[in-house]
Design an enzyme around this catalytic site. Structure first.
Site, mmCIF file in Angstrom:
data_model
loop_
_atom_site.group_PDB
_atom_site.id
_atom_site.type_symbol
_atom_site.label_atom_id
_atom_site.label_comp_id
_atom_site.label_asym_id
_atom_site.label_seq_id
_atom_site.Cartn_x
_atom_site.Cartn_y
_atom_site.Cartn_z
ATOM 1 N N LYS A 222 0.719 -1.173 0.030
ATOM 2 C CA LYS A 222 -0.209 -0.022 -0.054
ATOM 3 C C LYS A 222 1.079 1.143 0.009
ATOM 4 C CE LYS A 222 -3.758 2.390 2.336
ATOM 5 N NZ LYS A 222 -3.198 3.466 2.059
ATOM 6 N N GLU A 357 3.109 1.690 4.890
ATOM 7 C CA GLU A 357 1.518 1.834 4.936
ATOM 8 C C GLU A 357 0.938 0.702 5.296
ATOM 9 O OE1 GLU A 357 -1.038 4.631 3.262
ATOM 10 O OE2 GLU A 357 0.020 4.728 5.186
ATOM 11 N N PHE A 568 -27.243 28.289 -10.025
ATOM 12 C CA PHE A 568 -26.615 27.952 -11.240
ATOM 13 C C PHE A 568 -25.040 27.719 -11.044
ATOM 14 C CE2 PHE A 568 -25.234 28.395 -15.607
ATOM 15 C CZ PHE A 568 -26.082 27.362 -16.404
ATOM 16 N N SER A 669 -38.278 22.104 -25.166
ATOM 17 C CA SER A 669 -37.447 22.463 -24.023
ATOM 18 C C SER A 669 -37.566 21.939 -22.807
ATOM 19 C CB SER A 669 -37.275 23.994 -24.266
ATOM 20 O OG SER A 669 -38.811 24.440 -23.911
ATOM 21 N N GLY A 670 -38.910 21.440 -22.774
ATOM 22 C CA GLY A 670 -39.431 20.964 -21.284
ATOM 23 C C GLY A 670 -40.056 21.984 -20.596
#
Length: 802
Positions: A222, A357, A568, A669-670
């Site tokens: 590791k 590790e 946005f 476009s919805g």
């Protein structure tokens, strides 16, 4: 110790292109190079960075990996640091006239103090070059006169006995040019190969508190570094982090070491650690800041020469990986991860005593899965995990920017306080952390913290992820004896959770991504939940990704559903989930910003997990942002206009475009309108496309002024359809086909055929459920060019109509 007086005396810099100075690179290890020099006789010049100069030797026959070979190395004048990467031609009648090739490049590691070694006449060193590796000896001979002769010999190690490097490497390590091409001042040779693969989601290991062993398993180290997928192929290597960020520029010094792989293209999984004898995660953090050195350990391969290998068992993938990496030099900056096939318990004990590790156990017969699974199990020597920084506590010591950091993990849609860390920072790390935390300041705590622990705390927005070593977690899940190791820029904050190494078996998921608050209703009335949204994008990935992939994307996020806050987002954030890749774009003001790009179903679902409803895409792809691949006319009707009128307008635009031999397709476009889209060949720039869109829209208005407007003003729209041509500009976006819309009823932006449009009665005709049931495949038209001839024809049509 070094001096450039002799070097400067011997050269006329008005005639020679050789450098006359240079400053230290800041790399954590001293740099090294070898230059092949075709002067009076061809030789190889060894350069070792030390105390502000390059110690230099001319090796008459070049280096040899045969320990029995002793190569004459004549000590020459110290050279300036900028000479390290010099390549070109020294003109005739100048000292050293002839062609110089940069033959090898990397770092070196003195194994005894350099001052003492030079005085004694025996320099014992280790080279970490792209071509020369392992231990070497430079031994001074007893000579008379000013000439100082040394012998260069290779020590016995894993790198000795390799093929003669002088015969093997005939091209520059950086430019890939031959001596003849350098002499002719030819440009660097472009890296050729097969199609370079893109990013793929890596497999992750599950944490185990005991050793997993037995028949059917092997073990690997590791590593203490950054997970990296390296894509090889046409255009040169690219380095991706585990969540798809392109960090090629940060690991640029590693790229020459990958040049000799045996493949036309490949996607190799592995880990990047600090190189040149440096160890540990904190050293890697410093190396990234300094530009090197690095080492890559490859432990898996996902594809080779276009063949997807992920379904093959690990044992077969390993055979292919060994073939691909076989040409790379032993002990070099790019190596195979060693496989431990016997006594993993003894190996684990040895690794832990050495400060390592731990181990990862891997099922030999398992395929490669791009998620966390139990076919890879990791056992750690000590407790180390990632935690999110929630704030910092004031220090009473002068000059120290903070006393401790508050740590936490993601929990649901919020954060959970987990304790503090107050040790492990050196002065530079503390200053860098303070600088990184400053712009994230906030007034309120991001998590519930008891008043006694919050005293003197300054809170920040949880975006920074820290690697922490600790002794244990208390019953209340507080960290004991925590030590800071470094920041993890490759892991988004929102993915950091308690016991993150365990696969999520309870949380519902989509595309392997766990969905928090899955029952939260996003679309009230329609009843669709956050889990419905995530699974919609998983199911529709094969349809939406051809439109979305390789385009910068912006997100409309509503974390609390339609009734809550919406925003946005066009720039990437530090805490973003896996699958949402970053792409750096230069904006109009000349500054660069991180934008987002989504290439996979996991990326779509990860965006939905963070509250995304809508995906908006640029009109161009990231490889050529200045050349759009689509033209969009958004028909936005005034309130009160019926959809039949919008359809008539769409057909009118279709017919007008057809007069220009430009086929198009409609997108519902919805919302209220239709987008008429023309696929474009990427032959014209934004200025041309924008001009075409503007003239086209004004032609529509000129022909039917009572029906259309091309102006955004609300007063101009009354009773008309606004033909929004402004979406055709660099950086402008439009809704992605098949994206949900953040409107009541969960409508979808749906592509339809022109024949189908005749029967459609509204722009939001398809909701989430109908979109999933829809079998219709749209035949999108071929792309066309917006030529100057088309623009001129359009202008003539506009002149004739006015």
């Amino acid at each position: 110790m070094g001096s450039l007086d002799r070097y400067l005396e011997m050269r006329d810099f008005a005639q020679t292109p050789e450098p006359d100075g240079g400053t230290a690179s800041g790399h954590l290890a001293p740099r090294y190079s070898i230059q092949k020099h075709d002067a009076t006789r061809t030789h190889f010049d060894l350069r070792l960075e030390w105390e502000g100069v390059l110690l230099s030797w001319a090796i008459t026959k070049g280096p040899s990996f045969d320990p029995g070979e002793k190569r004459l190395a004549v000590r020459t004048e110290d050279h300036p640091l900028d000479y390290l990467t010099f390549e070109g031609t020294i003109p005739k009648d100048n000292y050293g006239a002839g062609t110089v090739m940069l033959w090898d490049l990397g770092h070196w590691q003195p194994l005894i103090p350099v001052g003492k070694a030079l005085k004694k006449g025996h320099l014992h060193l280790r080279l970490h070059g792209a071509r020369l590796t392992g231990e070497w000896h430079l031994i001074r001979m007893k000579t008379e006169g000013k000439r100082e002769n040394w012998l260069l010999t290779k020590a016995e190690d894993a790198a000795s006995g390799a093929r003669d490097p002088v015969a093997r490497y005939r091209r520059s390590v950086i430019s890939q040019r031959t001596m003849r091409e350098i002499a002719a001042d030819k440009p660097p040779v472009e890296t050729q190969g097969g199609k370079r693969p893109g990013f793929a989601k890596p497999q992750l290991a599950t944490l185990s508190d005991k050793m997993v062993a037995g028949e059917g398993w092997w073990h690997e180290l590791k590593f203490d570094g950054y997970r990296a997928l390296i894509a090889l192929g046409d255009g040169g290597p690219r380095v991706f982090t585990r969540n798809g960020n392109d960090w090629t520029d940060r690991f640029e010094g590693l790229l020459p070491a990958l040049a000799e792989t045996d493949c036309d293209s490949a996607l190799i999984d592995g880990e990047i650690v600090a190189g040149a004898g440096l160890d540990g995660f904190s050293e890697l953090q410093k190396a990234i800041t300094a530009g090197g050195p690095f080492r890559f350990y490859g432990f898996d391969i996902l594809s080779r020469d276009g063949e997807d290998l992920r379904k093959a068992p690990l044992s077969e993938r390993r055979e292919v990986l060994e073939e691909v990496m076989k040409p790379l030099p032993a002990l070099g900056p790019a190596q195979l991860s060693p496989v431990i096939s016997k006594d993993p318990e003894g190996a684990f004990e040895t690794i832990c005593k050495a400060g390592g590790e731990g181990l990862i156990a891997k099922r030999i017969d398992a395929p490669y899965r791009g998620t966390r699974s139990k076919s890879w199990m990791k056992v750690k020597c000590e407790r180390r995990d990632e935690f999110v920084i929630l704030g910092w506590q004031e220090s009473d010591k002068r000059g120290r920017p903070f006393a401790s950091l508050a740590l936490g993990t993601a929990e649901g849609d919020g954060w959970r306080y987990i304790g503090k860390v107050g040790t492990g920072f050196d002065e530079d790390q503390a200053e860098a952390l303070a600088k990184a935390m400053k712009p994230l300041a906030r007034k309120t705590a991001p998590a519930d913290v008891e008043a006694s622990e919050a005293k003197g705390m300054h809170w920040i927005t949880p975006e920074l992820v820290a690697e922490i070593r600790y002794a244990e977690r208390t019953g209340g899940d507080r960290l004991r004896h925590a030590v800071f190791l470094g920041l993890r820029e490759d892991k988004p904050a929102r993915t950091v959770r308690l016991d993150n190494d365990a696969p999520s078996e309870e949380r519902p998921n989509g595309a392997g991504i766990g969905i928090s608050s899955p029952e939260r209703v996003v679309f009230e009335g329609a009843g669709y939940t956050k889990l419905d949204v995530a699974r919609y994008y998983e199911a529709m990935a094969d349809r939406i990704l051809p439109h979305l992939a390789e385009h910068p994307v912006s997100l409309l996020r509503l974390p609390e559903g339609l009734g809550g806050e919406r925003f946005f987002q066009k720039h990437a954030g530090r805490g973003f989930p896996d699958g949402i890749a970053n792409v750096e774009i230069t904006e109009s003001d000349g500054k660069t910003a991180q934008y987002m790009m989504i290439r996979t179903a996991e990326g779509l679902v990860a965006a939905a997990q963070m509250g995304t409803i809508e995906f908006h895409i640029w009109g161009s792809r990231v490889d050529r942002l200045e050349r759009p691949d689509r033209l969009v006319f958004d028909l936005d009707p005034d309130e009160g206009l019926d959809f039949a009128g919008v359809k008539d307008a769409a057909f009118e635009i279709r017919d007008l475009l057809a007069e220009l031999d430009m086929p198009s397709w409609p997108l519902l476009s919805g919302g209220k309108g239709i987008h008429v889209t023309v696929p474009l060949r990427r032959s014209a720039g934004w200025d041309t496309v924008r001009l075409f869109a503007r003239v086209f829209s004004h032609l529509l208005v000129a022909r039917s002024p009572k029906r259309y407007t091309a102006e955004m003003s609300k007063s101009k729209r009354k009773g008309r359809i606004f033909v929004d041509w402004l979406r055709n500009g660099e950086g402008a976006t439009a809704i992605a086909p098949y994206s949900l819309r953040a409107r009541p009823g969960a409508p979808v932006a749906m592509p339809v055929s022109w024949d189908e449009l005749k029967k459609v009665r509204k722009a939001n005709a398809f909701d989430l459920g109908a979109a999933l049931e829809r079998d219709a495949e749209i035949a999108f038209p071929d792309a066309v060019s917006i030529s100057q001839g088309r623009v001129d024809k359009l202008k003539d049509m506009l002149d004739a109509s006015e």
